[in-house]
Design a protein around this motif. Sequence first.
Motif, PDB file in Angstrom:
ATOM      1  N   VAL A   3      -7.392  11.234 -11.162  1.00 50.52           N
ATOM      2  CA  VAL A   3      -7.801  10.344 -10.078  1.00 50.52           C
ATOM      3  C   VAL A   3      -6.565   9.728  -9.431  1.00 50.52           C
ATOM      4  CG1 VAL A   3     -10.087   9.829 -11.021  1.00 50.52           C
ATOM      5  CG2 VAL A   3      -8.157   8.394 -11.640  1.00 50.52           C
ATOM      6  N   PRO A   4      -6.601   9.508  -8.122  1.00 48.71           N
ATOM      7  CA  PRO A   4      -5.425   8.986  -7.419  1.00 48.71           C
ATOM      8  C   PRO A   4      -5.342   7.460  -7.409  1.00 48.71           C
ATOM      9  CG  PRO A   4      -7.048   9.752  -5.854  1.00 48.71           C
ATOM     10  CD  PRO A   4      -7.593  10.046  -7.219  1.00 48.71           C
ATOM     11  N   TRP A   5      -5.877   6.812  -8.434  1.00 49.28           N
ATOM     12  CA  TRP A   5      -5.738   5.368  -8.526  1.00 49.28           C
ATOM     13  C   TRP A   5      -5.381   4.981  -9.947  1.00 49.28           C
ATOM     14  CZ3 TRP A   5     -10.258   7.658  -6.718  1.00 49.28           C
ATOM     15  CH2 TRP A   5     -11.319   7.739  -7.615  1.00 49.28           C
ATOM     16  N   ARG A   6      -4.680   3.847 -10.035  1.00 49.63           N
ATOM     17  CA  ARG A   6      -4.261   3.297 -11.333  1.00 49.63           C
ATOM     18  C   ARG A   6      -4.875   1.918 -11.481  1.00 49.63           C
ATOM     19  NH1 ARG A   6       0.437   3.985  -8.752  1.00 49.63           N
ATOM     20  NH2 ARG A   6       0.974   1.807  -9.071  1.00 49.63           N
ATOM     21  N   PHE A   7      -5.195   1.581 -12.707  1.00 55.68           N
ATOM     22  CA  PHE A   7      -5.805   0.290 -13.006  1.00 55.68           C
ATOM     23  C   PHE A   7      -4.750  -0.721 -13.426  1.00 55.68           C
ATOM     24  CE2 PHE A   7      -9.028   3.511 -13.663  1.00 55.68           C
ATOM     25  CZ  PHE A   7     -10.122   2.964 -13.031  1.00 55.68           C
ATOM     26  N   SER A   8      -4.971  -1.986 -13.068  1.00 54.41           N
ATOM     27  CA  SER A   8      -4.127  -3.085 -13.524  1.00 54.41           C
ATOM     28  C   SER A   8      -5.033  -4.279 -13.789  1.00 54.41           C
ATOM     29  CB  SER A   8      -3.075  -3.448 -12.469  1.00 54.41           C
ATOM     30  OG  SER A   8      -3.690  -4.087 -11.362  1.00 54.41           O
ATOM     31  N   ALA A   9      -4.468  -5.336 -14.302  1.00 52.39           N
ATOM     32  CA  ALA A   9      -5.264  -6.533 -14.585  1.00 52.39           C
ATOM     33  C   ALA A   9      -5.811  -7.155 -13.299  1.00 52.39           C
ATOM     34  CB  ALA A   9      -4.421  -7.550 -15.336  1.00 52.39           C
ATOM     35  N   GLN A  10      -5.099  -6.955 -12.172  1.00 52.65           N
ATOM     36  CA  GLN A  10      -5.506  -7.552 -10.898  1.00 52.65           C
ATOM     37  C   GLN A  10      -6.491  -6.692 -10.115  1.00 52.65           C
ATOM     38  OE1 GLN A  10      -2.110  -7.100 -11.637  1.00 52.65           O
ATOM     39  NE2 GLN A  10      -1.990  -9.132 -12.528  1.00 52.65           N
ATOM     40  N   GLY A  11      -6.563  -5.405 -10.404  1.00 52.24           N
ATOM     41  CA  GLY A  11      -7.425  -4.503  -9.630  1.00 52.24           C
ATOM     42  C   GLY A  11      -6.982  -3.062  -9.790  1.00 52.24           C
ATOM     43  N   ILE A  12      -6.845  -2.358  -8.647  1.00 56.34           N
ATOM     44  CA  ILE A  12      -6.390  -0.975  -8.690  1.00 56.34           C
ATOM     45  C   ILE A  12      -5.352  -0.731  -7.594  1.00 56.34           C
ATOM     46  CG2 ILE A  12      -8.516  -0.057  -9.683  1.00 56.34           C
ATOM     47  CD1 ILE A  12      -9.312   0.952  -6.906  1.00 56.34           C
ATOM     48  N   ALA A  13      -4.525   0.287  -7.814  1.00 61.27           N
ATOM     49  CA  ALA A  13      -3.573   0.769  -6.814  1.00 61.27           C
ATOM     50  C   ALA A  13      -3.999   2.196  -6.479  1.00 61.27           C
ATOM     51  CB  ALA A  13      -2.152   0.738  -7.346  1.00 61.27           C
ATOM     52  N   ILE A  14      -4.122   2.489  -5.197  1.00 58.68           N
ATOM     53  CA  ILE A  14      -4.645   3.776  -4.753  1.00 58.68           C
ATOM     54  C   ILE A  14      -3.575   4.526  -3.965  1.00 58.68           C
ATOM     55  CG2 ILE A  14      -6.496   4.926  -3.485  1.00 58.68           C
ATOM     56  CD1 ILE A  14      -7.971   2.157  -3.533  1.00 58.68           C
ATOM     57  N   ALA A  15      -3.390   5.806  -4.291  1.00 60.31           N
ATOM     58  CA  ALA A  15      -2.497   6.675  -3.531  1.00 60.31           C
ATOM     59  C   ALA A  15      -3.310   7.288  -2.385  1.00 60.31           C
ATOM     60  CB  ALA A  15      -1.929   7.775  -4.418  1.00 60.31           C
ATOM     61  N   LEU A  16      -2.807   7.140  -1.162  1.00 63.71           N
ATOM     62  CA  LEU A  16      -3.522   7.617   0.022  1.00 63.71           C
ATOM     63  C   LEU A  16      -2.694   8.606   0.819  1.00 63.71           C
ATOM     64  CD1 LEU A  16      -4.723   4.210   1.557  1.00 63.71           C
ATOM     65  CD2 LEU A  16      -6.006   5.700   0.023  1.00 63.71           C
ATOM     66  N   ARG A  17      -3.386   9.491   1.530  1.00 61.12           N
ATOM     67  CA  ARG A  17      -2.782  10.283   2.613  1.00 61.12           C
ATOM     68  C   ARG A  17      -3.583   9.917   3.853  1.00 61.12           C
ATOM     69  NH1 ARG A  17      -3.779  14.507   5.642  1.00 61.12           N
ATOM     70  NH2 ARG A  17      -5.429  15.357   4.358  1.00 61.12           N
ATOM     71  N   VAL A  18      -2.922   9.254   4.787  1.00 55.35           N
ATOM     72  CA  VAL A  18      -3.601   8.703   5.949  1.00 55.35           C
ATOM     73  C   VAL A  18      -3.362   9.579   7.174  1.00 55.35           C
ATOM     74  CG1 VAL A  18      -3.741   6.698   7.482  1.00 55.35           C
ATOM     75  CG2 VAL A  18      -3.353   6.376   5.034  1.00 55.35           C
ATOM     76  N   THR A  19      -4.430   9.805   7.937  1.00 54.82           N
ATOM     77  CA  THR A  19      -4.335  10.511   9.206  1.00 54.82           C
ATOM     78  C   THR A  19      -4.696   9.531  10.323  1.00 54.82           C
ATOM     79  OG1 THR A  19      -4.986  12.576   8.160  1.00 54.82           O
ATOM     80  CG2 THR A  19      -5.159  12.479  10.559  1.00 54.82           C
ATOM     81  N   PRO A  20      -3.682   9.035  11.050  1.00 53.45           N
ATOM     82  CA  PRO A  20      -3.989   8.174  12.190  1.00 53.45           C
ATOM     83  C   PRO A  20      -4.566   9.014  13.329  1.00 53.45           C
ATOM     84  CG  PRO A  20      -1.612   8.295  11.795  1.00 53.45           C
ATOM     85  CD  PRO A  20      -2.281   9.190  10.814  1.00 53.45           C
ATOM     86  N   ARG A  21      -5.280   8.374  14.238  1.00 59.75           N
ATOM     87  CA  ARG A  21      -5.951   9.052  15.355  1.00 59.75           C
ATOM     88  C   ARG A  21      -6.818  10.195  14.834  1.00 59.75           C
ATOM     89  NH1 ARG A  21      -1.804   9.741  20.271  1.00 59.75           N
ATOM     90  NH2 ARG A  21      -2.624  11.823  20.001  1.00 59.75           N
ATOM     91  N   GLY A  22      -7.542   9.924  13.737  1.00 62.42           N
ATOM     92  CA  GLY A  22      -8.363  10.934  13.087  1.00 62.42           C
ATOM     93  C   GLY A  22      -9.765  11.066  13.642  1.00 62.42           C
ATOM     94  N   GLY A  23     -10.074  10.348  14.730  1.00 60.04           N
ATOM     95  CA  GLY A  23     -11.379  10.480  15.368  1.00 60.04           C
ATOM     96  C   GLY A  23     -12.444   9.555  14.825  1.00 60.04           C
ATOM     97  N   ALA A  24     -12.279   9.085  13.602  1.00 66.03           N
ATOM     98  CA  ALA A  24     -13.247   8.181  12.979  1.00 66.03           C
ATOM     99  C   ALA A  24     -12.548   7.467  11.836  1.00 66.03           C
ATOM    100  CB  ALA A  24     -14.447   8.950  12.447  1.00 66.03           C
ATOM    101  N   ASP A  25     -13.128   6.362  11.398  1.00 65.07           N
ATOM    102  CA  ASP A  25     -12.634   5.678  10.211  1.00 65.07           C
ATOM    103  C   ASP A  25     -13.452   6.186   9.035  1.00 65.07           C
ATOM    104  OD1 ASP A  25     -10.953   4.268  11.870  1.00 65.07           O
ATOM    105  OD2 ASP A  25     -12.145   2.442  11.863  1.00 65.07           O
ATOM    106  N   ALA A  26     -12.806   6.934   8.124  1.00 67.81           N
ATOM    107  CA  ALA A  26     -13.560   7.558   7.040  1.00 67.81           C
ATOM    108  C   ALA A  26     -12.677   7.839   5.836  1.00 67.81           C
ATOM    109  CB  ALA A  26     -14.181   8.859   7.517  1.00 67.81           C
TER     110      ALA A  26
END
Length: 107
Positions: A3-26
């Motif tokens: 899974v592309p996220w790690r757990f910590s005491a405060q919450g989670i950290a997520i690894a993302l690949r972002v596509t700007p101007r992708g036509g929708a927020d998804a």
Amino acid sequence: MTVPWRFSAQGIAIALRVTPRGGADAIDGIETLTDGRSVVKVRVRAIADGGAANRAVTELLAKALRVPKSHVRVLSGTTSRHKQVAVDGDPKQLGEAMSALTAAKGA
């Protein structure tokens, strides 16, 4: 696949690949990069100018995970497609929500 996220005491950290101007927020599922790392694929309508895409990403994740926008912040990669984002909250609930969000997208 890991899974592309790690757990910590405060919450989670997520690894993302972002596509700007992708036509929708998804959130489009999980992808494995050529180096073997897993990332959550995210696309936003906003352009990558003046932090607009980063704001759109944090707003999208806050809404999808049902946390206040102030609980989501970019840790690294502010000018890159590949980002690390922290989400504050109950790690177990956030992990389950991310699993459901990415599984629903055919990941």
